[in-house]
Design a protein around this motif. Structure first.
Motif, mmCIF file in Angstrom:
data_model
loop_
_atom_site.group_PDB
_atom_site.id
_atom_site.type_symbol
_atom_site.label_atom_id
_atom_site.label_comp_id
_atom_site.label_asym_id
_atom_site.label_seq_id
_atom_site.Cartn_x
_atom_site.Cartn_y
_atom_site.Cartn_z
ATOM 1 N N ASP A 216 0.861 -1.179 0.000
ATOM 2 C CA ASP A 216 0.000 0.000 0.000
ATOM 3 C C ASP A 216 0.898 1.229 0.000
ATOM 4 N N LYS B 11 -11.914 -0.945 3.800
ATOM 5 C CA LYS B 11 -10.470 -1.061 4.002
ATOM 6 C C LYS B 11 -10.232 -1.088 5.512
ATOM 7 N N SER B 47 -7.545 4.908 -1.985
ATOM 8 C CA SER B 47 -8.272 3.704 -2.427
ATOM 9 C C SER B 47 -8.808 3.889 -3.837
ATOM 10 N N THR B 54 -7.870 -2.434 -1.315
ATOM 11 C CA THR B 54 -9.072 -2.427 -0.477
ATOM 12 C C THR B 54 -9.452 -3.860 -0.120
#
Lengths: 217, 240
Positions: A216, B11, B47, B54
């Motif tokens: 991420d 998320k 996202s 997610t």
């Protein structure tokens, strides 16, 4: 692919990555562990990872209209390009030391490793270690590079120390060959170095692509 | 016409969660995304830009799921944040020169036009720019490749009132040219001034996603402004 490489070279790279290529000339220095020249080239590449992080390069790249794996590809292309340039410079020095400079007493009386095709092969090995341990380690987080660099430092200095010591062991004197002595063995060792470099780099690239997909940003 | 659709997004982080987020962004409108610090605005934006993974739900731009044709979508959108410095020591001209290579829609004329409009000096580096100018620099890049949707994370935070006002006027001009502008902020007066639609997020959950007038009708008490409404709702959530 060309665009991402140009971005790496012009935006993400530190000028030190290019400047430190000159450390390839260390292969001329007698009485010095010449493989440190290859290490300093990788230290120059390391500076680019620092500069890139300062510039938020990874997120910037992720916002460009490219696939996530292209970001990884761009970094590897840049790293390999610098390494190939370094190898070409080192190879030119090695050829000079194997030919016109081969008989110089200052090199003949050198207790350390001689600049020959084995040394060139070991340069490939050093670059392979950098790609596997440092670049691969960086892409586990795409942010932290301290730990992978320390691990690389340990590995590379063991490799350099080992290479310097090997030719003093009985039966391994041919590793320190001058000129075209043991030329077949020298070529085989160089080929081995290139193969290890390619394997380490490809393995590292594949692992990095896989890890980077999961991150991420 | 909606250009961005977010459906049932989840998320989960150890200490924070986006819960069942759904909304849409319309072409030629300004959508204000409001929430207090830590409400989930940046997580939401990351996202929808596919920068983070997610745990459920879908995001599509122009009817195309973002995960399927991300590169194609990113050619048509622009992102800006006032809080990040891209390549702080490189000249704007050099950064733009590289970025343009990635966009076949890049328009040098538009680049020159917005450079003049935003009064940006392309020989400066991001390090030399004020916060407001940094946002304008990001907008310059987005508008030069003719982004149809602008996703802006806290573009007005940290700006003086004059720069904020100037930026909000730019948003209105962009809206009139058909661009969808989506911007997050915790400054309610910015939303009040220029947004057509409001999305209000609190503790990772969308409380309301409506046109501004409908939002006021639904949530405001008599004589209450948007700021008072949001503050009251936020206190209500806190004490729930």
């Amino acid at each position: 692919m060309r665009n991402i490489l140009i971005k790496e070279m012009r935006l993400s790279a530190s000028p030190l990555s290019y400047l430190f290529l000159l450390f390839g000339f260390m292969f001329f220095i007698p009485g010095y562990p010449i493989l440190c020249g290859a290490f300093f080239v990788t230290f120059g590449i390391f500076q680019s990872f620092q500069t890139a992080r300062e510039g938020n390069d990874i997120v910037f790249s992720a916002l460009l209209p490219i696939r996530k794996r292209d970001i990884v590809k761009g970094k590897y292309l840049f790293v390999c390009l610098i390494e190939v340039w370094a190898v070409l410079l080192i190879a030119a020095v090695v050829v000079l030391r194997m030919t016109v400079l081969s008989g110089l007493p200052v090199y003949r009386n050198n207790a350390l490793m001689n600049a020959n095709l084995f040394a060139l092969g070991m340069s490939f090995f050093v670059f392979g270690l950098f790609n596997l341990i440092f670049v691969g380690g960086f892409f586990r987080t795409a942010y932290k590079f301290g730990r992978p660099f320390v691990l690389y430092l340990i590995a590379v200095f063991l490799a350099i120390g080992g290479s310097e010591a090997l030719h003093h062991f009985p039966g391994l004197g041919f590793l320190n060959a001058f000129g075209f002595e043991h030329i077949v063995s020298q070529f085989l060792l160089l080929t081995g170095g290139i193969i290890v470099y390619l394997l380490f780099t490809m393995l590292s690239y594949r692992i990095s692509c896989r890890n980077f997909e999961k991150i991420d940003l | 016409m909606s250009v961005v659709e977010v459906h049932n997004l989840f998320k989960k982080y150890p200490s924070f969660e986006l819960k069942d987020v759904s909304f849409q962004i319309d072409k030629g409108k300004i959508t204000g995304f409001i929430g207090r610090n830590g409400a989930g605005k940046t997580t939401m934006i990351k996202s929808i830009l596919n920068l983070i993974h997610t745990d459920g739900g879908s995001v599509s731009f122009f009817g195309i799921p973002v995960r399927e044709r991300e590169s194609e979508i990113k050619k048509r959108i622009g992102y800006s944040t006032g809080t990040v410095n891209w390549y702080p020591r490189k000249k704007i001209r050099d950064i733009a020169g590289i970025v343009k290579r990635f966009y076949d829609t890049w328009d040098d004329e538009a680049y020159r036009k917005y450079l003049r409009l935003f009064q940006l000096d392309e020989t400066k580096t991001p390090l030399e720019l004020s916060e407001g100018m940094k946002v304008k620099f990001n907008l310059l890049i987005a508008l030069s490749h003719k982004a149809e949707v602008l996703i802006l994370d806290e573009p007005t935070s940290g700006l003086d009132p004059f720069s904020r006002d100037e930026l909000l006027n730019i948003f209105s001009e962009l809206k009139n040219s058909g661009v969808a502008v989506f911007f997050s902020t915790h400054i309610i007066s910015d939303i009040e001034k220029c947004a057509d639609d409001i999305i209000y997020i609190s503790e990772g959950r969308i409380i309301g996603a409506l046109p501004k007038t409908d939002f006021m009708k639904k949530f405001s008490c008599d004589g209450e402004g948007l700021e008072d409404t949001i503050l009251r709702m936020e206190r209500g959530v806190e004490h729930a």
